[in-house]
Design an enzyme around this catalytic site. Structure first.
Site, PDB file in Angstrom:
ATOM      1  N   LYS A   1       0.855  -1.195   0.000  1.00  0.00           N
ATOM      2  CA  LYS A   1       0.000   0.000   0.000  1.00  0.00           C
ATOM      3  C   LYS A   1       0.885   1.237   0.000  1.00  0.00           C
ATOM      4  CE  LYS A   1      -3.213   2.595   2.998  1.00  0.00           C
ATOM      5  NZ  LYS A   1      -4.106   2.555   4.180  1.00  0.00           N
TER       6      LYS A   1
ATOM      7  N   ASP B   1      -2.378  10.112   4.186  1.00  0.00           N
ATOM      8  CA  ASP B   1      -3.788   9.757   4.349  1.00  0.00           C
ATOM      9  C   ASP B   1      -4.461  10.739   5.302  1.00  0.00           C
ATOM     10  OD1 ASP B   1      -6.253   8.597   4.476  1.00  0.00           O
ATOM     11  OD2 ASP B   1      -5.614   6.842   5.642  1.00  0.00           O
TER      12      ASP B   1
ATOM     13  N   LYS C   1      -9.894  12.807   8.823  1.00  0.00           N
ATOM     14  CA  LYS C   1      -9.477  12.319  10.138  1.00  0.00           C
ATOM     15  C   LYS C   1      -9.378  13.478  11.120  1.00  0.00           C
ATOM     16  CE  LYS C   1      -6.487   8.519   8.515  1.00  0.00           C
ATOM     17  NZ  LYS C   1      -7.203   7.398   9.149  1.00  0.00           N
TER      18      LYS C   1
ATOM     19  N   ARG D   1      -7.733  -0.080   0.697  1.00  0.00           N
ATOM     20  CA  ARG D   1      -8.307  -1.285   0.086  1.00  0.00           C
ATOM     21  C   ARG D   1      -8.710  -1.043  -1.362  1.00  0.00           C
ATOM     22  NH1 ARG D   1     -12.790  -1.621   4.697  1.00  0.00           N
ATOM     23  NH2 ARG D   1     -11.043  -0.695   5.820  1.00  0.00           N
TER      24      ARG D   1
HETATM   25  N1  BES Z   1      -4.246   4.281   7.020  1.00  0.00           N
HETATM   26  C1  BES Z   1      -5.393   4.037   7.815  1.00  0.00           C
HETATM   27  C2  BES Z   1      -5.174   2.967   8.876  1.00  0.00           C
HETATM   28  C3  BES Z   1      -4.203   3.284   9.976  1.00  0.00           C
HETATM   29  C4  BES Z   1      -4.644   3.747  11.210  1.00  0.00           C
HETATM   30  C5  BES Z   1      -2.854   3.044   9.816  1.00  0.00           C
HETATM   31  C6  BES Z   1      -3.737   4.009  12.217  1.00  0.00           C
HETATM   32  C7  BES Z   1      -1.949   3.303  10.838  1.00  0.00           C
HETATM   33  C8  BES Z   1      -2.381   3.784  12.038  1.00  0.00           C
HETATM   34  C9  BES Z   1      -6.537   3.565   6.920  1.00  0.00           C
HETATM   35  O1  BES Z   1      -6.572   4.097   5.641  1.00  0.00           O
HETATM   36  C10 BES Z   1      -7.813   3.987   7.574  1.00  0.00           C
HETATM   37  O2  BES Z   1      -8.041   5.163   7.687  1.00  0.00           O
HETATM   38  N2  BES Z   1      -8.621   3.025   7.973  1.00  0.00           N
HETATM   39  C11 BES Z   1      -9.865   3.289   8.602  1.00  0.00           C
HETATM   40  C12 BES Z   1     -10.909   2.388   7.992  1.00  0.00           C
HETATM   41  C13 BES Z   1     -12.324   2.729   8.393  1.00  0.00           C
HETATM   42  C14 BES Z   1     -12.751   4.029   7.793  1.00  0.00           C
HETATM   43  C15 BES Z   1     -13.217   1.613   7.931  1.00  0.00           C
HETATM   44  C16 BES Z   1      -9.707   2.990  10.083  1.00  0.00           C
HETATM   45  O3  BES Z   1      -9.062   2.015  10.420  1.00  0.00           O
HETATM   46  O4  BES Z   1     -10.225   3.772  10.884  1.00  0.00           O
HETATM   47 ZN    ZN Z   2      -4.758   4.705   4.908  1.00  0.00          ZN
HETATM   48 MN    MN Z   3      -7.576   5.966   5.582  1.00  0.00          MN
END
Ligand code: BES
Ligand code: ZN
Ligand code: MN
Length: 500
Positions: free
Chosen positions: A268, A273, A280, A354
Site C-alpha cells: 500500500k 492519508d 481524520k 483497500r
Molecule cells: N491508514 C489508515 C489505517 C491506519 C490507522 C494506519 C492508524 C496506521 C495507524 C486507513 O486508511 C484507515 O483510515 N482506515 C480506517 C478504515 C475505516 C474508515 C473503515 C480505520 O481504520 O479507521
Molecule cells: Zn490509509
Molecule cells: Mn484511511
C-alpha cells in the site's frame, strides 16, 4: 558503518570495545571467557560477584580492560535467563550495546560471538540477530537536522569475532546477509519517516526507478493516463483529490533461470492519508505520512532479492496515491468501477487503502503467481487488536500462512493470524453496488481483508496488516521511535528460504 567478521583470540583483538553477552543467573563466567577475564585482572568476574551486573535484559556496562588485553574496554550486555534464550534476546542485547558504544563515542566495536552462542539456538541465527540488532539500533532519522553535533557520533566499524577459525566462512556469510537485510530495513524506515511533501507518488516511483539500476531489476511506472486506459479507478478515485497524481509501480526481479515464482508482493502506497472528505481528526494526523510503509517494505525487499540474486521471479506492485479532501476529491456515496469490473460504493473515503489494493490484486492475476502477499497499514482496528507487537495475518492458503509465520518468528517481525470467515463479509453488502468499502465498526481489520478477498484471482493469497507495527511511539532496544521498516526482514527471509 563498516561491518565485518574476524577470527582470533578475544584477548588479542585491538578495538575500542569488546562486547560480551552475559546470561542472567549464571553464577560463573562461561569457561571460554575465563582467559579474557584473567588477562583483564578479573574485572568481569568481580562485577558479576558483586552483582553490579546481573545479565538482565537491557542491562549494559563498560569496564576498562587493562594492559594485558588488546581491547581498551569490555562491554557487558545482558541476555536474560539462559532457559529463555532465543535470537531475539541476542538482537536486543546487541542493539543495547551498540547504542551504548555510540553514546560513549567509541569508533571501533567487536562483538564476541562465542559468548552469545548456546546449544539451543542455531549459530547462523545468532550471528544474523547480532548484526541486525547493531545496524537497526544505530539507525537515526537526522537527514533534516542541520545541527552537526548530532551526526558526529558514529561507530566507524563493527566486527563479529569468533575464536573458532573454522567458523569464519559461515560467519562471514551470515554477517553479509544480515548487513544487507537490515540496511534495507533502514532504507524502508527512511522512506516511511520522510515527509509527504517529499515522498509523493511520483517520488516513490523515482525511488523504484533508481533501485532498478541493479542488474536484475526492471521497473515500469504507470501514470494517470495509463491507469485510466486500464480502468484502475480504485487508484484513480483515491488520488483524485490531490495534485500529486497517482502512480502504479512495478519493480520486478527476473533472474536468468528462475527456479520458482512468480511471487507477487503488493505494498500500500498512500503517501499521505488525511482521510479525504471523511477527514481524520487532526491529532496525530502527521503520522499518516507513514501510510506507505507497505510500499517501502516491498521496494526495499526487492532490492535485497536482487542483491542476493535469488533464483525466484519476484514482482513488486505498488499502487501509490495521496488521499486529500478537495473540490476534485472522491466522496462518500460515489461508486467506483474497479479494474476487475466490480463496483464499490464508497461509504468512507478514509477506507482508501483497500481501493488501491483491489486494483493491484486484480492486476496480479496476469502473472499467474505462485503466491501473492500484500502488506498494508490498512486498519486502526488492527492496532487496537494487536498493538505494535504483531501484524495481522489473514489469507486463503494454509501453506503460505505457515511459511510466513515461520519467517516471522525468526526475524521477530511477528504476525498473528485472524479468521477470514465468510460471515465477516456480510456487513459489506451494498444496495446499489457490488460491495461497500466499509462495514461499520466491528472487526474492521477482518472486514477489510474480506473486502480485499473479493478482488483476488485464482492464486494463494495472504494479507499482512502492518498498521500497528510500521511505526512505534516509544523506542525499543533496536528501534528508535518512528518507522520500523517492518516487512523487509520478514519477506527477505521468506523468499530466501522459499525452496526449502
Ligand atoms: N491508514 C489508515 C489505517 C491506519 C490507522 C494506519 C492508524 C496506521 C495507524 C486507513 O486508511 C484507515 O483510515 N482506515 C480506517 C478504515 C475505516 C474508515 C473503515 C480505520 O481504520 O479507521
Ligand atoms: Zn490509509
Ligand atoms: Mn484511511
Amino acid at each position: 558503518m563498516k561491518i565485518g567478521a574476524l577470527s582470533g583470540k578475544a584477548t588479542r583483538v585491538k578495538t575500542d570495545a569488546l562486547v560480551l553477552g552475559i546470561f542472567e543467573g549464571d553464577a560463573k563466567l562461561p569457561k571460554l571467557a575465563e582467559a579474557l577475564d584473567k588477562a583483564a585482572g578479573g574485572v568481569v568476574s568481580d562485577v558479576l560477584a558483586r552483582r553490579e551486573f546481573t545479565g538482565k535484559p537491557n542491562q549494559v556496562i563498560y569496564l576498562p580492560a587493562g594492559r594485558n588485553v588488546a581491547a581498551s574496554r569490555i562491554v557487558l550486555t545482558g541476555l536474560g535467563k539462559r532457559e529463555e534464550y532465543n535470537p531475539e534476546k541476542a538482537r536486543q542485547a546487541a542493539g543495547k550495546a551498540s547504542t551504548f558504544c555510540r553514546e560513549w563515542n567509541l569508533k571501533e566495536v567487536v562483538v564476541w560471538l562465542d559468548v552469545f552462542l548456546d546449544s539451543t539456538v542455531a549459530f547462523e541465527e545468532v550471528v544474523v540477530a547480532l548484526v541486525e540488532g547493531a545496524i537497526l539500533s544505530l539507525y537515526r532519522f537526522i537527514k533534516y537536522k542541520t545541527d552537526e553535533e548530532e551526526q558526529q557520533k558514529e561507530i566507524a566499524r563493527l566486527r563479529v569475532l569468533t575464536e573458532n577459525r573454522r567458523q569464519l566462512a559461515p560467519l562471514k556469510k551470515a554477517v553479509a546477509y544480515a548487513e544487507l537485510t537490515s540496511q534495507a530495513a533502514n532504507r524502508a524506515r527512511d522512506l516511511t519517516n520522510a515527509p509527504s511533501n517529499e515522498v509523493t507518488p511520483a517520488a516513490l516511483a523515482d525511488y523504484a526507478r533508481r533501485l532498478s539500476r541493479r542488474a536484475t531489476l526492471k521497473c515500469r511506472v504507470m501514470g494517470p493516463a495509463e491507469l485510466k486506459r486500464r480502468n484502475m479507478n480504485g487508484i484513480l478515485g483515491v488520488g483524485k483529490g490531490s495534485c500529486n497524481s497517482p502512480r502504479f509501480i512495478i519493480l520486478e526481479h527476473v533472474p536468468r533461470r528462475p527456479a520458482a515464482g512468480p511471487i507477487v508482493l503488493i505494498g500500500k502506497g498512500i503517501t499521505f492519508d488525511s482521510g479525504g472528505i471523511s477527514i481524520k481528526p487532526s491529532a496525530k494526523m502527521d503520522e499518516m505520512k507513514g501510510d506507505m510503509a507497505g510500499a517501502a517494505a516491498v521496494l526495499c525487499t526487492l532490492d535485497v532479492v536482487s542483491q542476493l540474486n535469488l533464483p525466484l521471479h519476484v514482482v513488486g506492485l505498488v499502487p501509490a496515491a495521496e488521499n486529500l479532501p478537495s473540490g476534485t476529491a472522491y466522496k462518500p456515496g460515489d461508486i467506483l468501477r474497479t479494474a476487475s469490473g466490480k463496483t464499490v460504493e464508497i461509504l468512507s473515503t478514509d477506507a482508501e487503502g483497500r481501493l488501491l489494493l483491489a486494483d493491484a490484486l486484480h492486476y496480479a492475476s496476469r502473472y499467474k503467481p505462485e503466491a501473492v502477499i500484500d502488506l498494508a497499514t490498512l486498519t486502526g482496528a488492527c492496532v487496537i487488536a494487536l498493538g505494535e507487537h504483531a501484524s495481522g495475518l489473514l489469507g486463503t492458503d494454509r501453506t503460505l500462512i505457515e511459511r510466513i509465520k515461520r519467517a516471522a518468528e525468526l526475524t521477530w517481525e511477528r504476525v498473528w493470524e485472524l479468521p477470514l470467515w465468510d460471515d465477516y463479509a456480510e456487513t459489506l453488502k451494498s444496495e446499489v453496488a457490488d460491495t461497500t468499502n466499509t462495514g461499520g465498526r466491528p472487526a474492521q481489520a477482518i472486514v477489510a481483508a474480506k473486502f480485499l478477498q473479493k478482488f483476488i484471482g485464482d492464486y494463494p493469497w495472504t494479507h499482512i496488516d502492518i498498521a500497528g507495527t510500521a511505526g512505534i511511539e516509544k523506542e525499543k532496544p533496536y528501534n528508535p521511535k518512528g518507522a520500523t521498516g517492518v516487512g523487509v526482514r520478514l519477506l527477505s527471509r521468506l523468499l530466501t528460504q522459499w525452496q526449502e
